[in-house]
Design a protein around this motif. Structure first.
Motif, PDB file in Angstrom:
ATOM      1  N   GLN A 118       0.831  -1.208   0.000  1.00  0.00           N
ATOM      2  CA  GLN A 118       0.000   0.000   0.000  1.00  0.00           C
ATOM      3  C   GLN A 118       0.866   1.260   0.000  1.00  0.00           C
ATOM      4  O   GLN A 118       0.548   2.252  -0.671  1.00  0.00           O
ATOM      5  CB  GLN A 118      -0.916  -0.008   1.225  1.00  0.00           C
ATOM      6  N   ALA A 119       1.971   1.215   0.728  1.00  0.00           N
ATOM      7  CA  ALA A 119       2.863   2.370   0.768  1.00  0.00           C
ATOM      8  C   ALA A 119       3.495   2.621  -0.604  1.00  0.00           C
ATOM      9  O   ALA A 119       3.621   3.775  -1.038  1.00  0.00           O
ATOM     10  CB  ALA A 119       3.949   2.165   1.821  1.00  0.00           C
ATOM     11  N   GLN A 120       3.879   1.561  -1.294  1.00  0.00           N
ATOM     12  CA  GLN A 120       4.463   1.725  -2.625  1.00  0.00           C
ATOM     13  C   GLN A 120       3.455   2.326  -3.602  1.00  0.00           C
ATOM     14  O   GLN A 120       3.775   3.230  -4.377  1.00  0.00           O
ATOM     15  CB  GLN A 120       4.958   0.368  -3.145  1.00  0.00           C
ATOM     16  N   VAL A 121       2.238   1.833  -3.547  1.00  0.00           N
ATOM     17  CA  VAL A 121       1.190   2.349  -4.436  1.00  0.00           C
ATOM     18  C   VAL A 121       0.921   3.822  -4.138  1.00  0.00           C
ATOM     19  O   VAL A 121       0.806   4.655  -5.050  1.00  0.00           O
ATOM     20  CB  VAL A 121      -0.099   1.515  -4.291  1.00  0.00           C
ATOM     21  N   ALA A 122       0.843   4.163  -2.840  1.00  0.00           N
ATOM     22  CA  ALA A 122       0.573   5.546  -2.447  1.00  0.00           C
ATOM     23  C   ALA A 122       1.729   6.471  -2.849  1.00  0.00           C
ATOM     24  O   ALA A 122       1.513   7.592  -3.327  1.00  0.00           O
ATOM     25  CB  ALA A 122       0.336   5.627  -0.946  1.00  0.00           C
ATOM     26  N   ALA A 123       2.958   6.005  -2.676  1.00  0.00           N
ATOM     27  CA  ALA A 123       4.127   6.823  -3.020  1.00  0.00           C
ATOM     28  C   ALA A 123       4.212   7.069  -4.521  1.00  0.00           C
ATOM     29  O   ALA A 123       4.634   8.147  -4.964  1.00  0.00           O
ATOM     30  CB  ALA A 123       5.402   6.157  -2.515  1.00  0.00           C
ATOM     31  N   ASP A 124       3.812   6.083  -5.313  1.00  0.00           N
ATOM     32  CA  ASP A 124       3.883   6.213  -6.768  1.00  0.00           C
ATOM     33  C   ASP A 124       2.946   7.285  -7.306  1.00  0.00           C
ATOM     34  O   ASP A 124       3.104   7.721  -8.456  1.00  0.00           O
ATOM     35  CB  ASP A 124       3.567   4.874  -7.438  1.00  0.00           C
ATOM     36  N   ARG A 125       1.984   7.726  -6.514  1.00  0.00           N
ATOM     37  CA  ARG A 125       1.052   8.759  -6.973  1.00  0.00           C
ATOM     38  C   ARG A 125       1.637  10.161  -6.865  1.00  0.00           C
ATOM     39  O   ARG A 125       1.077  11.106  -7.421  1.00  0.00           O
ATOM     40  CB  ARG A 125      -0.243   8.703  -6.162  1.00  0.00           C
ATOM     41  N   CYS A 126       2.764  10.319  -6.165  1.00  0.00           N
ATOM     42  CA  CYS A 126       3.350  11.645  -5.976  1.00  0.00           C
ATOM     43  C   CYS A 126       4.010  12.135  -7.258  1.00  0.00           C
ATOM     44  O   CYS A 126       4.710  11.380  -7.942  1.00  0.00           O
ATOM     45  CB  CYS A 126       4.375  11.596  -4.840  1.00  0.00           C
ATOM     46  N   TYR A 127       3.812  13.404  -7.591  1.00  0.00           N
ATOM     47  CA  TYR A 127       4.438  14.013  -8.762  1.00  0.00           C
ATOM     48  C   TYR A 127       5.873  14.470  -8.471  1.00  0.00           C
ATOM     49  O   TYR A 127       6.586  14.876  -9.375  1.00  0.00           O
ATOM     50  CB  TYR A 127       3.633  15.240  -9.212  1.00  0.00           C
ATOM     51  N   PHE A 128       6.291  14.439  -7.204  1.00  0.00           N
ATOM     52  CA  PHE A 128       7.621  14.898  -6.785  1.00  0.00           C
ATOM     53  C   PHE A 128       7.884  16.320  -7.300  1.00  0.00           C
ATOM     54  O   PHE A 128       8.905  16.600  -7.928  1.00  0.00           O
ATOM     55  CB  PHE A 128       8.722  13.938  -7.270  1.00  0.00           C
ATOM     56  N   CYS A 129       6.945  17.195  -7.014  1.00  0.00           N
ATOM     57  CA  CYS A 129       7.013  18.575  -7.521  1.00  0.00           C
ATOM     58  C   CYS A 129       8.301  19.272  -7.083  1.00  0.00           C
ATOM     59  O   CYS A 129       8.745  19.137  -5.939  1.00  0.00           O
ATOM     60  CB  CYS A 129       5.820  19.384  -7.006  1.00  0.00           C
ATOM     61  N   HIS A 130       8.869  20.049  -7.993  1.00  0.00           N
ATOM     62  CA  HIS A 130      10.093  20.797  -7.677  1.00  0.00           C
ATOM     63  C   HIS A 130       9.800  21.899  -6.653  1.00  0.00           C
ATOM     64  O   HIS A 130      10.555  22.098  -5.694  1.00  0.00           O
ATOM     65  CB  HIS A 130      10.679  21.415  -8.957  1.00  0.00           C
ATOM     66  N   ASP A 131       8.716  22.623  -6.852  1.00  0.00           N
ATOM     67  CA  ASP A 131       8.323  23.690  -5.931  1.00  0.00           C
ATOM     68  C   ASP A 131       7.056  23.268  -5.199  1.00  0.00           C
ATOM     69  O   ASP A 131       6.036  23.955  -5.234  1.00  0.00           O
ATOM     70  CB  ASP A 131       8.112  25.004  -6.683  1.00  0.00           C
ATOM     71  N   ALA A 132       7.149  22.144  -4.533  1.00  0.00           N
ATOM     72  CA  ALA A 132       5.982  21.479  -3.949  1.00  0.00           C
ATOM     73  C   ALA A 132       5.239  22.362  -2.947  1.00  0.00           C
ATOM     74  O   ALA A 132       5.811  22.790  -1.940  1.00  0.00           O
ATOM     75  CB  ALA A 132       6.423  20.201  -3.261  1.00  0.00           C
ATOM     76  N   PRO A 133       3.977  22.652  -3.197  1.00  0.00           N
ATOM     77  CA  PRO A 133       3.198  23.461  -2.259  1.00  0.00           C
ATOM     78  C   PRO A 133       2.955  22.755  -0.921  1.00  0.00           C
ATOM     79  O   PRO A 133       2.700  23.411   0.086  1.00  0.00           O
ATOM     80  CB  PRO A 133       1.876  23.707  -3.001  1.00  0.00           C
ATOM     81  N   CYS A 134       3.062  21.418  -0.924  1.00  0.00           N
ATOM     82  CA  CYS A 134       2.844  20.683   0.327  1.00  0.00           C
ATOM     83  C   CYS A 134       3.908  21.027   1.367  1.00  0.00           C
ATOM     84  O   CYS A 134       3.634  21.007   2.577  1.00  0.00           O
ATOM     85  CB  CYS A 134       2.813  19.180   0.072  1.00  0.00           C
ATOM     86  N   ILE A 135       5.136  21.343   0.914  1.00  0.00           N
ATOM     87  CA  ILE A 135       6.196  21.699   1.856  1.00  0.00           C
ATOM     88  C   ILE A 135       5.854  23.007   2.550  1.00  0.00           C
ATOM     89  O   ILE A 135       5.976  23.146   3.771  1.00  0.00           O
ATOM     90  CB  ILE A 135       7.552  21.814   1.131  1.00  0.00           C
ATOM     91  N   THR A 136       5.419  23.975   1.763  1.00  0.00           N
ATOM     92  CA  THR A 136       5.048  25.277   2.316  1.00  0.00           C
ATOM     93  C   THR A 136       3.881  25.149   3.286  1.00  0.00           C
ATOM     94  O   THR A 136       3.809  25.862   4.292  1.00  0.00           O
ATOM     95  CB  THR A 136       4.664  26.243   1.179  1.00  0.00           C
ATOM     96  N   ILE A 154       8.572  16.935   1.754  1.00  0.00           N
ATOM     97  CA  ILE A 154       7.631  15.839   1.518  1.00  0.00           C
ATOM     98  C   ILE A 154       7.932  15.080   0.229  1.00  0.00           C
ATOM     99  O   ILE A 154       7.969  13.839   0.242  1.00  0.00           O
ATOM    100  CB  ILE A 154       6.186  16.381   1.552  1.00  0.00           C
ATOM    101  N   PRO A 155       8.167  15.739  -0.895  1.00  0.00           N
ATOM    102  CA  PRO A 155       8.492  14.975  -2.106  1.00  0.00           C
ATOM    103  C   PRO A 155       9.733  14.095  -1.932  1.00  0.00           C
ATOM    104  O   PRO A 155       9.784  12.980  -2.463  1.00  0.00           O
ATOM    105  CB  PRO A 155       8.726  16.058  -3.155  1.00  0.00           C
ATOM    106  N   LEU A 156      10.722  14.592  -1.189  1.00  0.00           N
ATOM    107  CA  LEU A 156      11.935  13.800  -0.980  1.00  0.00           C
ATOM    108  C   LEU A 156      11.631  12.537  -0.184  1.00  0.00           C
ATOM    109  O   LEU A 156      12.039  11.439  -0.568  1.00  0.00           O
ATOM    110  CB  LEU A 156      12.991  14.631  -0.258  1.00  0.00           C
ATOM    111  N   PHE A 157      10.905  12.669   0.928  1.00  0.00           N
ATOM    112  CA  PHE A 157      10.686  11.466   1.729  1.00  0.00           C
ATOM    113  C   PHE A 157       9.767  10.475   1.012  1.00  0.00           C
ATOM    114  O   PHE A 157       9.926   9.250   1.166  1.00  0.00           O
ATOM    115  CB  PHE A 157      10.228  11.818   3.154  1.00  0.00           C
ATOM    116  N   ILE A 158       8.849  10.973   0.212  1.00  0.00           N
ATOM    117  CA  ILE A 158       7.998  10.049  -0.538  1.00  0.00           C
ATOM    118  C   ILE A 158       8.813   9.346  -1.630  1.00  0.00           C
ATOM    119  O   ILE A 158       8.649   8.140  -1.870  1.00  0.00           O
ATOM    120  CB  ILE A 158       6.780  10.782  -1.130  1.00  0.00           C
ATOM    121  N   ARG A 159       9.727  10.062  -2.266  1.00  0.00           N
ATOM    122  CA  ARG A 159      10.602   9.427  -3.266  1.00  0.00           C
ATOM    123  C   ARG A 159      11.472   8.360  -2.597  1.00  0.00           C
ATOM    124  O   ARG A 159      11.729   7.291  -3.166  1.00  0.00           O
ATOM    125  CB  ARG A 159      11.490  10.466  -3.946  1.00  0.00           C
ATOM    126  N   GLN A 160      11.923   8.626  -1.384  1.00  0.00           N
ATOM    127  CA  GLN A 160      12.738   7.642  -0.662  1.00  0.00           C
ATOM    128  C   GLN A 160      11.931   6.387  -0.343  1.00  0.00           C
ATOM    129  O   GLN A 160      12.457   5.271  -0.396  1.00  0.00           O
ATOM    130  CB  GLN A 160      13.310   8.286   0.600  1.00  0.00           C
TER     131      GLN A 160
END
Length: 447
Positions: free
Chosen positions: A35-53, A61-67
């Motif tokens: 389930q974690a792999q499937v959920a992580a694969d949905r991330c766009y790994f945005c360069h200027d990710a609004p989720c961080i802000t 957040i994009p970094l830890f999801i990519r990891q």
């Protein structure tokens, strides 16, 4: 913690013994590896990710999801913990729908965000289960800091200071550290003693001593701490509870929601907790929702949340409101309590319908009554006792920059400090940032 006198109608053991475990099971079970792999694969790994802000602690957040996506969840956990040492609890209790997930780009594309909170829990739980502690202390500095309050702000501050080589003593009035994480959130959000397990894990870094049973203004003073330590951080929370200030508030079976939640969190046997048949919770925040849902889970037949303004003004998130209604709780808005009726114990609450006016005031109209044999107040908390010499702002400790108070050598953060939202994740960020400023200040003065 005080409990109002209980009378007939408010009794323990309303459910069959096995039902309590079912009702208070983990409300959001953890993801498995797939389930974690499937959920992580949905991330766009945005360069200027609004989720961080949107994250008060600024987790990448994009970094830890990519990891996680690349099979290194322990590295993901380290990414989280570097920004938020209480990332495990925040993964459970953060209103992610209004923070990181609310700003997820996937929301625009599909209307469904990446499961950031669940992925954060997946990573942090895994690393916390490992031996040892991922952070090491720096070289001893010889400096000593007092942290007053063992809640999220205090724990975050203490850990960051210990990591930099300082000696830290945490003082707290309760018998267990953890603050609201231990005493103030719904049991189904943090099951299996997670709050204490997280504290024990955090303390493995070393250099932190916890002294329970000590209250500022009773057996210790701010001036005394300033004389004994090189710096003081105040994370004392909001100990006072606002009263309704209406006729009949002193009747039996009326109590503060925070006391009810704390008692429930510390109960060894949920079947011993008394609950009414017709429960009314007055308030519109997370505490009101937690109290109402748990009353329902304890076996109350009818549970109502009554809030004096419109539903859009409730501080409980839409997700929390939906959770309450799906649990069988009724929410009535634009209803202001005006009197509590009964013969000794509460029997009814009288309300006035209200209308929000443009200037922020309320216009009251027709009255109505709701049957109630138990009432919980959840209309906000206040600072309970202010140390001498500290300036206030809006009823809280005034701070500037990273938590500096008006007193030299004293910092503050969390719910007791002015500014910011009263959230666990905000408290963690404020404790962390204050620790960085305390360290910089002390090292500036170092010979």
């Amino acid at each position: 913690m005080t409990q109002a006198k209980l009378t007939a109608g408010v009794t323990p053991g309303r459910l069959m013994p096995g039902q309590y475990q079912i009702n208070f099971a983990d409300v959001a079970p953890p993801l498995d590896d797939h389930q974690a792999q499937v959920a992580a694969d949905r991330c766009y790994f945005c360069h200027d990710a609004p989720c961080i802000t949107a994250c008060p602690t600024g987790i990448d957040i994009p970094l830890f999801i990519r990891q996680i996506a690349t099979g290194t969840p322990d590295a993901a956990a380290l990414t989280i913990f570097h920004s938020n040492i209480l990332g495990g609890m925040c993964a459970r209790v953060c209103p992610t729908e209004t923070l990181c997930e609310g700003d997820c780009v996937r929301m625009e594309a599909e209307g469904e965000p990446v499961q950031i909170g669940a992925l954060q829990r997946y990573a942090t739980d895994g690393l916390m289960a490992a031996e040892g502690h991922p952070f090491r202390r720096g070289e001893p500095t010889g400096r000593r800091i007092a942290v007053v309050g063992a809640g999220p702000a205090g724990l975050s501050c203490a850990h960051r200071l210990a990591a930099k080589g300082h000696e830290v003593t945490i003082y707290d009035p309760r018998s267990k550290p953890g603050g609201l994480n231990e005493y103030g959130i719904a049991s189904y959000k943090a099951t299996d003693g997670f709050a204490q397990a997280e504290v024990e894990w955090l303390l493995r870094i070393g250099g932190i001593t916890v002294e329970t049973g000590h209250r500022l203004g009773h057996d210790m003073t701010l001036d005394g701490l300033r004389a004994q330590y090189d710096a003081v951080f105040l994370g004392i929370g909001l100990g006072g509870v606002n009263a309704l200030r209406i006729e009949g508030e002193d009747r039996d079976n009326i109590r503060d929601a925070v006391d009810f939640i704390a008692e429930l969190r510390q109960a060894d046997d949920l079947a011993t907790l008394p609950v009414g048949r017709d429960v009314v919770v007055i308030g519109g925040g997370m505490t009101a929702v937690d109290a109402a849902v748990q009353a329902k889970l304890l076996g109350a037949e009818n549970v109502t949340i009554a809030y004096r303004r419109g539903q859009d003004r409730m501080s409980a998130s839409q997700h929390e409101q939906d959770h309450a209604t799906s649990s069988g709780v009724r929410i009535i808005c634009n209803a202001m309590p005006v009197a509590i009726h009964g013969n000794g114990a509460v029997a009814e609450i009288e309300f006035a319908y209200t209308q929000d006016l443009p200037d922020g005031s309320l216009n009251t109209g027709e009255h109505f009554r709701i049957k109630a044999d138990q009432v919980f107040r959840a209309i906000g908390q206040r600072l309970n006792g202010v140390p001498d010499g500290l300036a206030l702002s809006g009823g809280k400790i005034a701070v500037s920059g990273p938590g500096r108070t008006s007193a030299a050598g004293v910092w503050a953060g969390g719910d007791c400090a002015a500014g910011g939202e009263d959230l666990t994740v905000t408290a963690v960020a404020q404790g962390r940032d204050a620790a960085e400023d305390i360290h910089a200040t002390l090292m500036e003065d170092a010979p």
